[in-house]
Motif scaffolding. Structure first.
Motif, PDB file in Angstrom:
ATOM      1  N   ASN A  41       0.808  -1.233   0.000  1.00 62.70           N
ATOM      2  CA  ASN A  41       0.000   0.000   0.000  1.00 62.70           C
ATOM      3  C   ASN A  41       0.833   1.273   0.000  1.00 62.70           C
ATOM      4  O   ASN A  41       0.434   2.296   0.566  1.00 62.70           O
ATOM      5  N   GLY A  42       1.991   1.209  -0.632  1.00 68.65           N
ATOM      6  CA  GLY A  42       2.731   2.443  -0.894  1.00 68.65           C
ATOM      7  C   GLY A  42       3.569   2.968   0.240  1.00 68.65           C
ATOM      8  O   GLY A  42       3.802   4.187   0.323  1.00 68.65           O
ATOM      9  N   THR A  43       4.037   2.103   1.133  1.00 70.75           N
ATOM     10  CA  THR A  43       5.020   2.538   2.129  1.00 70.75           C
ATOM     11  C   THR A  43       6.199   3.175   1.389  1.00 70.75           C
ATOM     12  O   THR A  43       6.723   2.603   0.438  1.00 70.75           O
ATOM     13  N   VAL A  44       6.628   4.354   1.812  1.00 68.97           N
ATOM     14  CA  VAL A  44       7.557   5.170   1.016  1.00 68.97           C
ATOM     15  C   VAL A  44       8.950   5.201   1.645  1.00 68.97           C
ATOM     16  O   VAL A  44       9.095   5.480   2.846  1.00 68.97           O
ATOM     17  N   TRP A  45       9.966   4.928   0.813  1.00 70.29           N
ATOM     18  CA  TRP A  45      11.355   5.030   1.257  1.00 70.29           C
ATOM     19  C   TRP A  45      11.806   6.490   1.233  1.00 70.29           C
ATOM     20  O   TRP A  45      11.399   7.275   0.369  1.00 70.29           O
ATOM     21  N   ASN A  46      12.641   6.865   2.215  1.00 67.87           N
ATOM     22  CA  ASN A  46      13.282   8.184   2.183  1.00 67.87           C
ATOM     23  C   ASN A  46      14.710   8.038   2.690  1.00 67.87           C
ATOM     24  O   ASN A  46      15.061   7.037   3.322  1.00 67.87           O
ATOM     25  N   ALA A  47      15.525   9.020   2.402  1.00 67.05           N
ATOM     26  CA  ALA A  47      16.952   8.958   2.736  1.00 67.05           C
ATOM     27  C   ALA A  47      17.266   9.534   4.105  1.00 67.05           C
ATOM     28  O   ALA A  47      18.432   9.727   4.442  1.00 67.05           O
ATOM     29  N   SER A  48      16.254   9.782   4.913  1.00 65.91           N
ATOM     30  CA  SER A  48      16.441  10.503   6.178  1.00 65.91           C
ATOM     31  C   SER A  48      16.248   9.612   7.397  1.00 65.91           C
ATOM     32  O   SER A  48      15.604  10.005   8.381  1.00 65.91           O
ATOM     33  N   GLY A  49      16.794   8.401   7.324  1.00 66.77           N
ATOM     34  CA  GLY A  49      16.726   7.518   8.479  1.00 66.77           C
ATOM     35  C   GLY A  49      17.742   7.903   9.538  1.00 66.77           C
ATOM     36  O   GLY A  49      18.510   8.854   9.367  1.00 66.77           O
ATOM     37  N   ILE A  50      17.763   7.155  10.635  1.00 66.04           N
ATOM     38  CA  ILE A  50      18.769   7.423  11.664  1.00 66.04           C
ATOM     39  C   ILE A  50      20.150   7.110  11.122  1.00 66.04           C
ATOM     40  O   ILE A  50      21.152   7.717  11.500  1.00 66.04           O
ATOM     41  N   SER A  52       7.974   8.912  15.270  1.00 66.01           N
ATOM     42  CA  SER A  52       6.516   8.883  15.254  1.00 66.01           C
ATOM     43  C   SER A  52       5.906  10.257  14.991  1.00 66.01           C
ATOM     44  O   SER A  52       6.402  11.280  15.461  1.00 66.01           O
ATOM     45  N   ARG A  53       4.801  10.226  14.238  1.00 70.98           N
ATOM     46  CA  ARG A  53       4.002  11.438  14.021  1.00 70.98           C
ATOM     47  C   ARG A  53       2.650  11.326  14.725  1.00 70.98           C
ATOM     48  O   ARG A  53       1.737  12.109  14.442  1.00 70.98           O
ATOM     49  N   GLN A  54       2.526  10.372  15.642  1.00 74.14           N
ATOM     50  CA  GLN A  54       1.256  10.155  16.315  1.00 74.14           C
ATOM     51  C   GLN A  54       1.501   9.866  17.793  1.00 74.14           C
ATOM     52  O   GLN A  54       2.609   9.518  18.204  1.00 74.14           O
ATOM     53  N   SER A  55       0.459  10.026  18.600  1.00 75.62           N
ATOM     54  CA  SER A  55       0.563   9.711  20.025  1.00 75.62           C
ATOM     55  C   SER A  55      -0.418   8.619  20.426  1.00 75.62           C
ATOM     56  O   SER A  55      -0.617   8.373  21.610  1.00 75.62           O
ATOM     57  N   SER A  56      -1.032   7.961  19.454  1.00 82.05           N
ATOM     58  CA  SER A  56      -1.987   6.892  19.735  1.00 82.05           C
ATOM     59  C   SER A  56      -1.288   5.535  19.701  1.00 82.05           C
ATOM     60  O   SER A  56      -0.117   5.431  19.333  1.00 82.05           O
ATOM     61  N   ASN A  57      -2.001   4.491  20.082  1.00 75.89           N
ATOM     62  CA  ASN A  57      -1.440   3.143  20.043  1.00 75.89           C
ATOM     63  C   ASN A  57      -1.026   2.782  18.616  1.00 75.89           C
ATOM     64  O   ASN A  57      -1.757   3.068  17.659  1.00 75.89           O
ATOM     65  N   ALA A  58       0.117   2.129  18.470  1.00 74.39           N
ATOM     66  CA  ALA A  58       0.565   1.715  17.141  1.00 74.39           C
ATOM     67  C   ALA A  58       1.520   0.541  17.264  1.00 74.39           C
ATOM     68  O   ALA A  58       2.311   0.459  18.213  1.00 74.39           O
ATOM     69  N   VAL A  59       1.439  -0.367  16.307  1.00 76.44           N
ATOM     70  CA  VAL A  59       2.305  -1.539  16.278  1.00 76.44           C
ATOM     71  C   VAL A  59       3.540  -1.241  15.437  1.00 76.44           C
ATOM     72  O   VAL A  59       3.433  -0.761  14.306  1.00 76.44           O
ATOM     73  N   LEU A  60       4.714  -1.536  15.991  1.00 79.35           N
ATOM     74  CA  LEU A  60       5.962  -1.386  15.247  1.00 79.35           C
ATOM     75  C   LEU A  60       6.257  -2.644  14.448  1.00 79.35           C
ATOM     76  O   LEU A  60       6.630  -2.570  13.275  1.00 79.35           O
ATOM     77  N   GLY A  62       8.093  13.213  16.799  1.00 77.26           N
ATOM     78  CA  GLY A  62       8.994  14.130  16.104  1.00 77.26           C
ATOM     79  C   GLY A  62      10.467  13.955  16.407  1.00 77.26           C
ATOM     80  O   GLY A  62      11.271  14.828  16.072  1.00 77.26           O
ATOM     81  N   VAL A  63      10.848  12.835  17.040  1.00 76.80           N
ATOM     82  CA  VAL A  63      12.270  12.567  17.303  1.00 76.80           C
ATOM     83  C   VAL A  63      12.537  11.087  17.048  1.00 76.80           C
ATOM     84  O   VAL A  63      11.658  10.235  17.229  1.00 76.80           O
ATOM     85  N   TRP A  64      13.756  10.775  16.622  1.00 75.30           N
ATOM     86  CA  TRP A  64      14.136   9.372  16.475  1.00 75.30           C
ATOM     87  C   TRP A  64      14.347   8.755  17.855  1.00 75.30           C
ATOM     88  O   TRP A  64      15.014   9.335  18.713  1.00 75.30           O
TER      89      TRP A  64
END
Length: 297
Positions: A92-101, A137-145, A188-190
């Protein structure tokens, strides 16, 4: 009139490297010395930035059953650098970016994105294990990693999640979930998360530091479900909104010292095994890959 269109296609050239060097701290190979692998003669003909990916072996057995640094730009597949080739598919279009840790990462929209990794015997954990993830994370709700469970939740081998209550949650057998104390999770932080299980105790680490531990409510029960990153099994809910990087599953209970090393490695790109991981008489090896965002050495 006749119009002619043209374009120039550039073929990426894979990076190259010399023979890596594996040294102990003092060069005497004692069990009180750390092991560090150093790259040599790394070169990229296209002048691309490169990252180093390491797979560790003890007595010729890989310590990692999943090693996904997400450094290669792909909209189709994510490579597992462990010898088990547990490669994942982008859904479903998970997007790669060059800004990982470190190098690249994948961004999830919190709606329906996930990465699916086919079941394999190597991913069916039955005893000691460690799960490691960097997330933004861009959210504060429950989420599975990440999750290896069935959609109903009645059969879960292992699962790692973050909760709206600022806790890290690890689940194994049905209803067998443990949560950390308040982890002060922020958006908003790694953030570096490691959960270890040794057969009886679950340890929760954040950014290289032990947060809390708990008596395990149950051990991992192997199943035949796919391993999913960014959602429950099969993309059935609790979607993660943000970026995920450096996903690793270890077939051992990492020491607190090694967890700190991994946190430092993510920030400083140093490839070290702490002396606390070693035992006299073991033979250690390191397999090194150099990635330029597209290809490996």
């Amino acid at each position: 009139g006749i119009f002619t269109a043209s374009t120039t296609v550039t073929i990426n050239t894979a990076p190259t490297q010399g023979t890596p060097i594996l040294n102990s701290t003092m060069g005497t190979n004692g069990t009180n010395e750390n092991l560090t692998v150093y790259t040599t003669s790394v070169s990229d003909a296209d002048s691309d930035a490169t990252t180093t990916i390491v797979n560790w072996y003890v007595n010729d057995k890989s310590l990692l059953v999943l090693n996904m640094p997400f450094d290669a730009n792909s909209s189709v597949v994510t490579r597992d650098y462990s010898p088990y080739s547990n490669n994942g598919s982008i859904v479903n279009g998970t997007v790669w970016n060059a800004s990982g840790i470190s190098g690249g990462a994948y961004s999830f929209d919190g709606f329906n994105d996930f990465i699916s990794i086919p079941d394999s015997n190597s991913l069916r954990m039955a005893s000691s294990l460690s799960v490691e993830v960097w997330y933004y994370s861009r959210q504060s709700s429950n989420a599975v990693l990440l999750s290896k469970r069935n959609a109903s939740g009645t059969g879960q081998n292992y699962q790692l999640a973050i909760l709206a209550t600022n806790q890290i949650q690890y689940c194994a057998t049905p209803n067998g979930c443990n949560s950390s104390l308040n982890a002060l999770l922020t958006t908003g932080v790694w953030t570096h998360i490691v959960v270890t299980y040794n057969g009886s105790i679950v340890n929760f680490y954040k950014n290289g530091t032990l947060l809390s531990y708990a008596n395990a409510t149950g051990g991992p029960t192997p199943n035949s479900e796919n391993l999913v990153i960014g959602s429950y099994a099969g993309g059935s809910g609790s979607f993660f909104n943000g970026s995920i990087d450096e996903v690793r599953i270890w077939n051992r209970t990492l020491t607190a010292e090694q967890v700190t090393v991994l946190y430092d490695a993510g920030r400083r790109k140093v490839n070290t095994t702490h002396s606390a991981e070693t035992v006299a008489g073991e033979t250690w090896k390191a397999q090194v890959f150099i990635n330029d965002g597209l290809d490996d050495s």
